[in-house]
Write an enzyme that holds these catalytic residues in place. Sequence first.
Site, mmCIF file in Angstrom:
data_model
loop_
_atom_site.group_PDB
_atom_site.id
_atom_site.type_symbol
_atom_site.label_atom_id
_atom_site.label_comp_id
_atom_site.label_asym_id
_atom_site.label_seq_id
_atom_site.Cartn_x
_atom_site.Cartn_y
_atom_site.Cartn_z
ATOM 1 N N GLN A 32 70.983 92.505 42.697
ATOM 2 C CA GLN A 32 71.675 91.220 42.818
ATOM 3 C C GLN A 32 71.980 90.841 44.261
ATOM 4 O O GLN A 32 72.380 89.710 44.525
ATOM 5 C CB GLN A 32 73.006 91.247 42.045
ATOM 6 C CG GLN A 32 72.856 91.280 40.547
ATOM 7 C CD GLN A 32 72.163 90.055 39.982
ATOM 8 O OE1 GLN A 32 72.249 88.957 40.529
ATOM 9 N NE2 GLN A 32 71.466 90.239 38.873
ATOM 10 N N LYS A 47 63.776 88.786 41.164
ATOM 11 C CA LYS A 47 65.066 88.141 41.431
ATOM 12 C C LYS A 47 65.109 87.518 42.830
ATOM 13 O O LYS A 47 66.096 86.916 43.213
ATOM 14 C CB LYS A 47 66.208 89.132 41.234
ATOM 15 C CG LYS A 47 66.386 89.480 39.758
ATOM 16 C CD LYS A 47 67.508 90.441 39.467
ATOM 17 C CE LYS A 47 67.558 90.712 37.965
ATOM 18 N NZ LYS A 47 68.488 91.789 37.624
ATOM 19 N N ASP A 106 72.121 99.929 44.187
ATOM 20 C CA ASP A 106 71.323 99.023 43.376
ATOM 21 C C ASP A 106 71.449 97.627 43.990
ATOM 22 O O ASP A 106 72.505 97.005 43.921
ATOM 23 C CB ASP A 106 71.868 99.073 41.938
ATOM 24 C CG ASP A 106 71.254 98.019 41.018
ATOM 25 O OD1 ASP A 106 70.544 97.125 41.511
ATOM 26 O OD2 ASP A 106 71.511 98.097 39.806
ATOM 27 N N HIS A 126 75.248 97.871 35.906
ATOM 28 C CA HIS A 126 74.248 97.428 34.936
ATOM 29 C C HIS A 126 73.834 98.671 34.136
ATOM 30 O O HIS A 126 73.866 99.779 34.670
ATOM 31 C CB HIS A 126 73.066 96.900 35.757
ATOM 32 C CG HIS A 126 71.984 96.213 34.995
ATOM 33 N ND1 HIS A 126 71.008 96.898 34.310
ATOM 34 C CD2 HIS A 126 71.702 94.900 34.838
ATOM 35 C CE1 HIS A 126 70.169 96.021 33.776
ATOM 36 N NE2 HIS A 126 70.569 94.796 34.077
ATOM 37 N N CYS A 149 73.870 93.257 30.041
ATOM 38 C CA CYS A 149 73.514 94.660 30.321
ATOM 39 C C CYS A 149 74.654 95.392 31.021
ATOM 40 O O CYS A 149 74.411 96.269 31.854
ATOM 41 C CB CYS A 149 72.242 94.781 31.157
ATOM 42 S SG CYS A 149 70.796 94.113 30.379
HETATM 43 C C1 LIG Z 1 68.489 92.898 36.973
HETATM 44 C C2 LIG Z 1 69.275 94.092 37.368
HETATM 45 C C3 LIG Z 1 68.795 95.392 37.163
HETATM 46 C C4 LIG Z 1 67.503 95.663 36.456
HETATM 47 O O1 LIG Z 1 66.416 95.124 37.120
HETATM 48 P P1 LIG Z 1 64.965 95.161 36.436
HETATM 49 O O2 LIG Z 1 64.174 94.202 37.236
HETATM 50 O O3 LIG Z 1 65.153 94.733 35.007
HETATM 51 O O4 LIG Z 1 64.484 96.577 36.526
HETATM 52 C C5 LIG Z 1 69.552 96.451 37.600
HETATM 53 N N1 LIG Z 1 70.740 96.260 38.220
HETATM 54 C C6 LIG Z 1 71.248 95.032 38.427
HETATM 55 C C7 LIG Z 1 72.546 94.881 39.130
HETATM 56 C C8 LIG Z 1 70.534 93.911 38.012
HETATM 57 O O5 LIG Z 1 71.033 92.693 38.207
#
Ligand SMILES: *Cc1c(COP(=O)(O)O)cnc(C)c1O
Length: 404
Positions: free
Chosen positions: A201, A224, A198, A121, A362
Amino acid sequence: MLDVQKIRKDFPILNRKVNGKPLIYFDNAATSQTPQQVIDVIVDYYSNYNANIHRGVHALSQEATDAYEQARQKIQTHVNAKHAHEIIFTSGTTHGINLVANGFSSLLKEGDEVIVSALEHHSNIVPWQMLCERTGATLKIIPMDDNGDLILSELDTLLNENTKLVFVNHISNALGTINPIEDIIDKAHNVGAAVLVDGAQSCPHLKPDVQSLNVDFYVCSAHKVCGPTGIGMLYGKEEWLNKLPPYQGGGEMIAEVTFEKTTYAGLPHKFEAGTPNVCGGIAFGAAIDYMNAIGFETIAQYEHELLEYATHQLQQIEGVKIYGTAKKKTSVISFNVANIHPYDIGTILDKMGIAVRTGHHCAQPIMDFYKIPGTIRASFMFYNTKEEIDTFITALKKSILMLS
Ligand SMILES: *Cc1c(COP(=O)(O)O)cnc(C)c1O
């Protein structure tokens, strides 16, 4: 077994109509919906014990502080962190990544190397580019293949004694690929590099165990995982969090302040300057409770059924090409139809009450890899149904007819 009709009653938004049609919400990878149980916690906070925390001697402040710290412990237990103070509340994944990237500014020098994956992302690319610009370190990329899997053998050639950090998402938001982070973490540790995962997801679909992963940093966003926006968490191993300098200065993060010298508070307060999102933190804890009550195994199994069902149906439609066909993936389907622009399909689907995401998600480097401007992305959560998928498929076929 998951009783989806019972679960759907928890989500008031699923009753609404969009353009005169019942809402079908397939944009869960962008943000999830919020159950009444979490909404109630938010209303209760502002109705009954809204106060600033860690400061007041009065009852409301005590209650708010207790609830906030309990939420931290819930998250600690959920991700199996060794200590509650290894959980830092952030405003979300992006904030957590920036906090770590900023901290490493003072630990990196020219000649050091930082590795990210091709599946990231933007929020897991740009902060590292900025970090490399500031420090003179070099950014390297783990490449991907046509299926949307990382080419792990290439990681071996990228890693060396100059590698200081490796950043990878647990699950790709654009394609749904579940990355082999266990292997990546082991390989990175073999050359002494730290790893940030990260989990934006992954946290909606599985329960990470940060100790058994032996990961150094893990980040996610509450919005999320059925929680509110503007709150998230950074897990960091105690020794790493002690090594990193504070990100922002202000109230709450200090032990003692004089004009000559300030000493910083211990963990986690060192990284939580200013009045935090108290209500958000408490609601994040409630969201984790809500999902745990259903059970992540049950959730994963049901969502996998939805994924297989929708994938199979989409494959029957002429001209549909699915991007991201990794063997291990979550309930995210990115696709295009012949030469039709994703935006046009997305717009017609919206007219029929169906919310999907269109665009580059993104993750422009992934779109560049496939040489496409973007995709249509349908992403499912445990409150979605096969009937909704049927309606979506019918609507998609209609929109293809209208556009070709
Ligand atoms: C949504 C997402 C982000 C960003 O998350 P925010 O809540 O906008 O800070 C970063 N990495 C991944 C893989 C995402 O799906």
